[in-house]
Design a protein around this motif. Structure first.
Motif, PDB file in Angstrom:
ATOM      1  N   LEU A   1       0.834  -1.211   0.000  1.00 32.07           N
ATOM      2  CA  LEU A   1       0.000   0.000   0.000  1.00 32.07           C
ATOM      3  C   LEU A   1       0.868   1.261   0.000  1.00 32.07           C
ATOM      4  CD1 LEU A   1      -2.958   1.002   0.229  1.00 32.07           C
ATOM      5  CD2 LEU A   1      -2.637   1.068   2.681  1.00 32.07           C
ATOM      6  N   PHE A   2       1.827   1.337   0.928  1.00 33.67           N
ATOM      7  CA  PHE A   2       2.645   2.544   1.019  1.00 33.67           C
ATOM      8  C   PHE A   2       3.570   2.682  -0.198  1.00 33.67           C
ATOM      9  CE2 PHE A   2       1.632   2.328   5.656  1.00 33.67           C
ATOM     10  CZ  PHE A   2       1.049   3.578   5.754  1.00 33.67           C
TER      11      PHE A   2
ATOM     12  N   SER B   1       2.891   1.660  -3.107  1.00 37.14           N
ATOM     13  CA  SER B   1       2.064   2.022  -4.266  1.00 37.14           C
ATOM     14  C   SER B   1       1.960   3.532  -4.422  1.00 37.14           C
ATOM     15  CB  SER B   1       0.657   1.432  -4.111  1.00 37.14           C
ATOM     16  OG  SER B   1       0.728   0.036  -4.166  1.00 37.14           O
ATOM     17  N   ALA B   2       1.983   4.230  -3.280  1.00 38.70           N
ATOM     18  CA  ALA B   2       1.897   5.699  -3.337  1.00 38.70           C
ATOM     19  C   ALA B   2       3.153   6.300  -3.951  1.00 38.70           C
ATOM     20  CB  ALA B   2       1.672   6.259  -1.942  1.00 38.70           C
ATOM     21  N   ALA B   3       4.241   5.504  -3.946  1.00 35.62           N
ATOM     22  CA  ALA B   3       5.516   6.037  -4.437  1.00 35.62           C
ATOM     23  C   ALA B   3       5.927   5.430  -5.764  1.00 35.62           C
ATOM     24  CB  ALA B   3       6.604   5.751  -3.403  1.00 35.62           C
TER      25      ALA B   3
ATOM     26  N   VAL C   1       4.637   4.839  -8.889  1.00 36.42           N
ATOM     27  CA  VAL C   1       4.504   5.477 -10.209  1.00 36.42           C
ATOM     28  C   VAL C   1       5.446   6.688 -10.350  1.00 36.42           C
ATOM     29  CG1 VAL C   1       2.935   6.659 -11.799  1.00 36.42           C
ATOM     30  CG2 VAL C   1       2.195   4.599 -10.628  1.00 36.42           C
ATOM     31  N   PRO C   2       5.421   7.648  -9.401  1.00 39.08           N
ATOM     32  CA  PRO C   2       6.311   8.808  -9.585  1.00 39.08           C
ATOM     33  C   PRO C   2       7.786   8.427  -9.620  1.00 39.08           C
ATOM     34  CG  PRO C   2       4.760   9.224  -7.805  1.00 39.08           C
ATOM     35  CD  PRO C   2       4.588   7.785  -8.200  1.00 39.08           C
ATOM     36  N   VAL C   3       8.224   7.550  -8.703  1.00 36.24           N
ATOM     37  CA  VAL C   3       9.661   7.268  -8.596  1.00 36.24           C
ATOM     38  C   VAL C   3      10.110   6.202  -9.600  1.00 36.24           C
ATOM     39  CG1 VAL C   3      11.485   6.410  -7.073  1.00 36.24           C
ATOM     40  CG2 VAL C   3       9.743   7.967  -6.179  1.00 36.24           C
TER      41      VAL C   3
ATOM     42  N   MET D   1       8.038  13.319  -1.115  1.00 40.10           N
ATOM     43  CA  MET D   1       7.003  12.562  -0.404  1.00 40.10           C
ATOM     44  C   MET D   1       6.998  11.097  -0.865  1.00 40.10           C
ATOM     45  SD  MET D   1       3.033  13.336   0.173  1.00 40.10           S
ATOM     46  CE  MET D   1       3.350  14.292   1.619  1.00 40.10           C
ATOM     47  N   SER D   2       7.245  10.889  -2.151  1.00 37.01           N
ATOM     48  CA  SER D   2       7.284   9.519  -2.663  1.00 37.01           C
ATOM     49  C   SER D   2       8.449   8.743  -2.060  1.00 37.01           C
ATOM     50  CB  SER D   2       7.400   9.535  -4.186  1.00 37.01           C
ATOM     51  OG  SER D   2       6.268  10.139  -4.734  1.00 37.01           O
TER      52      SER D   2
ATOM     53  N   PHE E   1       7.513   7.634   1.364  1.00 41.10           N
ATOM     54  CA  PHE E   1       6.621   6.477   1.369  1.00 41.10           C
ATOM     55  C   PHE E   1       7.344   5.201   0.957  1.00 41.10           C
ATOM     56  CE2 PHE E   1       3.131   9.504   1.703  1.00 41.10           C
ATOM     57  CZ  PHE E   1       2.405   8.871   2.689  1.00 41.10           C
TER      58      PHE E   1
ATOM     59  N   LEU F   1       9.046   4.145   4.137  1.00 40.81           N
ATOM     60  CA  LEU F   1       8.049   3.619   5.074  1.00 40.81           C
ATOM     61  C   LEU F   1       7.591   2.222   4.631  1.00 40.81           C
ATOM     62  CD1 LEU F   1       6.478   4.452   7.599  1.00 40.81           C
ATOM     63  CD2 LEU F   1       4.706   5.372   6.125  1.00 40.81           C
TER      64      LEU F   1
ATOM     65  N   LEU G   1      -1.053   9.129   3.804  1.00 37.32           N
ATOM     66  CA  LEU G   1      -1.289   8.275   2.637  1.00 37.32           C
ATOM     67  C   LEU G   1      -2.393   8.870   1.767  1.00 37.32           C
ATOM     68  CD1 LEU G   1      -0.497   5.559   1.306  1.00 37.32           C
ATOM     69  CD2 LEU G   1      -2.376   4.524   2.551  1.00 37.32           C
TER      70      LEU G   1
ATOM     71  N   LEU H   1      -1.894  10.102  -2.022  1.00 40.09           N
ATOM     72  CA  LEU H   1      -2.685   9.600  -3.156  1.00 40.09           C
ATOM     73  C   LEU H   1      -3.319  10.756  -3.922  1.00 40.09           C
ATOM     74  CD1 LEU H   1      -4.316   6.454  -1.521  1.00 40.09           C
ATOM     75  CD2 LEU H   1      -2.431   6.527  -3.146  1.00 40.09           C
TER      76      LEU H   1
ATOM     77  N   ASP I   1      -0.459  12.588  -5.674  1.00 40.13           N
ATOM     78  CA  ASP I   1       0.114  11.804  -6.774  1.00 40.13           C
ATOM     79  C   ASP I   1      -0.883  11.517  -7.896  1.00 40.13           C
ATOM     80  OD1 ASP I   1       2.423  11.800  -5.387  1.00 40.13           O
ATOM     81  OD2 ASP I   1       2.408   9.690  -4.830  1.00 40.13           O
TER      82      ASP I   1
ATOM     83  N   TYR J   1       0.363  11.897 -11.266  1.00 43.07           N
ATOM     84  CA  TYR J   1       1.355  10.882 -11.623  1.00 43.07           C
ATOM     85  C   TYR J   1       0.666   9.571 -11.990  1.00 43.07           C
ATOM     86  CZ  TYR J   1       4.616  14.090  -9.356  1.00 43.07           C
ATOM     87  OH  TYR J   1       5.344  15.192  -9.012  1.00 43.07           O
ATOM     88  N   PHE J   2      -0.386   9.226 -11.232  1.00 45.51           N
ATOM     89  CA  PHE J   2      -1.102   7.989 -11.535  1.00 45.51           C
ATOM     90  C   PHE J   2      -1.748   8.079 -12.923  1.00 45.51           C
ATOM     91  CE2 PHE J   2      -1.540   7.638  -6.738  1.00 45.51           C
ATOM     92  CZ  PHE J   2      -0.485   6.754  -6.644  1.00 45.51           C
TER      93      PHE J   2
END
Lengths: 179, 352
Positions: free
Chosen positions: A78-79, A81-83, A85-87, A96-97, A100, A103, B104, B108, B111, B114-115
Motif C-alpha cells: 500500500l505505502f 504504491s503511493a511512491a 509510479v512517480p519514482v 514525499m514519494s 513512502f 516507510l 497516505l 494519493l 500523486d 502521476y497515476f
C-alpha cells in the motif's frame, strides 16, 4: 557482502518493527488471548516483542504468529504504491514519494515472523495436521521457509523480500488498474 | 492471602514471599542458605517462586482465601484479567496510525497526476508495441506535464514523436534529461533525432529555394530530406509538390496530375492533397473539356470538404482553394493562386 548490525537495521526500519508487534497484539485481541507485556520498539534484541497467553487453538496461534507477515506485506504494498509510479515508472524526484518508499520498505522488511513466533505453531502443527486442518498442512512449508528466510537475513533476505513486494506488488496493482 | 510454614525454620510466611528449592518450600533466608550449601557441594537445585493464587500477580490485590483465575501460570484479579484481554493500543500508536493514514490519503491525492500519467504511459507502451505511433503520441502527450526523467520513458516517447513527424514534440521529451546512459536505445533514438533535424533544415532550405524560383535545387534538397527522414511522408510529398508546382507553371498538367495523385497516395487523409488532385483534374478539364475530369474533380472536392471538417484550420484552407478550383471548373481558365487573388480577392478586400 556488507555486514550491518541488527540494531542499526532495526532503527532504520523501526516503523516495520512497530507494525509487526502491533499485528501480534491485534490478532491476540481478535482471538481473545491474554497479553502480558508489549514492547513496540527498543534498541536491542529483539527489537520488539509481545508476551501473550498460549493456547491449544491452532487457528489462533496461526493468526497471531503469521498475522504480522500478512499485515506488514499488505501495508508495504500500500505505502509503496503511493511512491511506485512517480519514482519507479516516471523517475520524478518527489520527496514525499521517497518517504513512502522508505516507510513501505521498512514495513516490508519486518514482515517475516521470527523463529520465536513459529515455535507456538510448531508445537501445535502435528496434532492439527492429523485433524486435516488445512492451515496446519500449509504451515509445514511456510514454517520451513520462515526458518530458512530467518537464516538468510544475513544475506539480506528481508530487504530482498521488502523490495520484491514493494516493487512487484505495486507494479502488478498498477498494471491491473491501468487496464 | 495464604501463609505457609518454612520446611527448614518452621516459621510461617506469606506464601507469595516463599520459594521451592529442590522441591522443599522455604522462606527467602533459608532458601539463600540452602543454595549456598548446594553451591559448596557443586549442586544446583531448581528454584521456583511459590504462587499464591489468592494474590493478583499484577496489582497485588488480596482475595482472602479464594483463588484468582490463573492465566499463563500467574493469578490475576478480574480487573487485571479484563485488561489482559483488552490490552490497549497506546495513544501514540493510534496517533501515528492516524497520521500515516492521513499522509497516505494526501499522497494519493498529491500523486493523482502521476497515476494518470502512469496510466497513459502504460497505454503508450502498448501502442508502441503495436507500432501505433499516433496513438502512442496522444498518450505520451499526457505524460509530459509531470516531467518524467526516466530514460525508459523519454526515449520511447521521443521515438514515437519522431515517427509521427513531430520533431518539436520529441525535443520536448529529450530536454527533460541533460545526460543519458549510452545504451543501444539511446544511440538509436539519437541517430533518429539527428536525421530528423537534418531533414528539417534541408526542407526549410528547399522552401526558401522555391521562393527564389530555384525549383530544381529545391526539389533536389527536398528529395534528400525525404531520404533522410523516410518515416515521415511529408518530405516526399513536399518534393512531389515542388515538382507538380513547377509542372503547373509550365502548363504540363499531366505531370501536375501524376505528382498530385502520388502525393495523395502518400498522405491519403490530407484534405489539401485531395484538393491538389482536384486542382490538377480541373486544369486538365480546362484544357481538354473532358467531362470525366470535371466529374472526378467535383467528387474529390466533396471528399476534401468532408475531411476538412476535422479542424478549423483545414476548413479555412478548404474554403480558400475550393473557390479557386470551382472557378477553374466553371470558366476553364487556369490561373494560379496569386493571380486569382489579384483578380478577385484584392477587390473584395478593398471594397467597403
Amino acid at each position: 557482502m556488507i555486514i550491518i548490525p541488527g540494531w542499526l537495521i532495526s532503527i532504520a526500519t523501526f516503523p516495520g518493527v512497530i507494525v509487526h508487534e502491533s499485528a501480534h497484539l491485534l490478532f491476540c485481541r481478535l482471538r481473545r488471548l491474554a497479553v502480558f507485556d508489549v514492547v513496540f520498539f527498543r534498541v536491542g534484541n529483539p527489537a520488539g516483542y509481545v508476551i501473550h497467553e498460549t493456547t491449544d487453538n491452532f487457528t489462533s496461534m496461526w493468526l497471531v504468529g503469521m498475522g504480522p507477515f500478512f499485515l506488514n506485506s499488505a501495508l508495504c504494498i500500500l505505502f509503496c504504491s503511493a511512491a511506485f509510479v512517480p519514482v519507479s515508472e516516471l523517475g520524478v524526484p518527489d520527496p514525499m514519494s521517497y518517504f513512502f518508499y522508505w516507510l513501505g520498505l521498512s514495513i516490508g522488511m519486518q514482515a517475516f515472523p521470527s523463529n520465536q513466533d513459529m515455535k507456538g505453531l510448531w508445537r501445535l502443527m502435528p496434532q492439527a495436521a492429523k485433524q486435516l486442518n488445512p492451515l496446519a498442512i500449509i504451515s509445514y512449508p511456510i514454517v520451513g521457509a520462515v526458518y530458512v528466510l530467518n537464516l538468510a537475513r544475513v544475506v539480506w533476505a528481508d530487504l530482498i523480500y521488502g523490495i520484491a513486494i514493494g516493487i512487484w506488488g505495486p507494479l502488478a496493482l498498477f498494471h491491473w488498474l491501468a487496464g | 492471602m495464604r501463609h505457609l510454614k518454612c520446611s527448614s525454620c518452621t516459621k510461617e510466611f506469606p506464601a507469595a514471599q516463599m520459594f521451592t528449592v529442590g522441591g522443599a518450600v522455604v522462606c527467602e533466608s533459608c532458601g539463600d542458605r540452602l543454595l549456598e550449601d548446594a553451591a559448596a557441594k557443586h549442586r544446583k537445585p531448581e528454584v521456583t517462586r511459590v504462587i499464591d493464587a489468592t494474590i493478583c500477580s499484577r496489582c497485588k490485590a488480596d482475595n482472602g482465601e479464594t483463588d484468582f483465575r490463573i492465566i499463563g501460570g500467574a493469578p490475576f484479579c478480574p480487573r487485571c484479567t479484563e485488561r489482559l484481554y483488552a490490552y490497549p493500543f497506546p495513544l501514540w500508536l493510534k496517533a501515528s496510525a492516524a497520521v500515516s493514514v492521513l499522509l497516505l490519503g494526501f499522497a494519493l491525492w498529491h500523486d493523482a497526476p502521476y497515476f494518470a500519467a502512469g496510466a497513459h504511459l502504460t497505454r503508450a507502451r502498448r501502442a508502441m508495441e503495436a507500432h501505433d505511433y499516433k496513438t502512442a503520441v496522444t498518450h505520451f502527450a499526457e505524460v509530459l506535464p509531470v516531467k518524467p526523467t526516466e530514460q525508459d520513458v523519454i526515449l520511447p516517447a521521443a521515438r514515437a514523436y519522431l515517427m509521427t513527424g513531430d520533431v518539436a514534440g520529441a525535443g520536448a521529451f529529450l530536454d527533460l534529461r541533460s545526460e543519458y546512459t549510452d545504451n543501444d536505445e539511446f544511440k538509436s533514438v539519437n541517430q533518429f533525432w539527428s536525421r530528423a533535424n537534418l531533414a528539417l533544415v534541408e526542407a526549410d532550405s528547399a522552401n526558401k529555394l522555391v521562393q527564389a524560383n530555384r525549383t530544381a535545387d529545391a526539389q533536389r534538397l527536398m528529395t534528400k530530406a525525404a531520404r533522410d527522414y523516410p518515416e515521415v511522408p511529408a518530405f516526399a510529398v513536399g518534393a512531389l509538390l515542388i515538382k507538380g508546382g513547377d509542372a503547373f507553371e509550365h502548363k504540363d498538367y499531366d505531370t501536375f496530375l501524376t505528382t498530385s495523385r502520388e502525393a495523395r497516395t502518400l498522405m491519403p487523409e490530407e484534405p489539401r492533397l485531395i484538393a491538389g488532385v482536384a486542382s490538377a483534374l480541373a486544369a486538365k478539364y480546362a484544357v481538354t473539356g473532358n467531362a470525366a475530369y470535371r466529374a472526378e474533380a467535383e467528387s474529390l472536392l466533396a471528399v476534401a470538404e468532408t475531411v476538412a471538417q476535422r479542424s478549423a484550420e483545414d476548413k479555412t484552407a478548404y474554403d480558400e482553394y475550393a473557390e479557386r478550383i470551382r472557378h477553374r471548373l466553371a470558366t476553364r481558365i487556369v490561373i494560379n493562386g496569386e493571380e486569382y487573388n489579384r483578380r478577385f480577392r484584392a477587390k473584395e478586400a478593398s471594397s467597403p
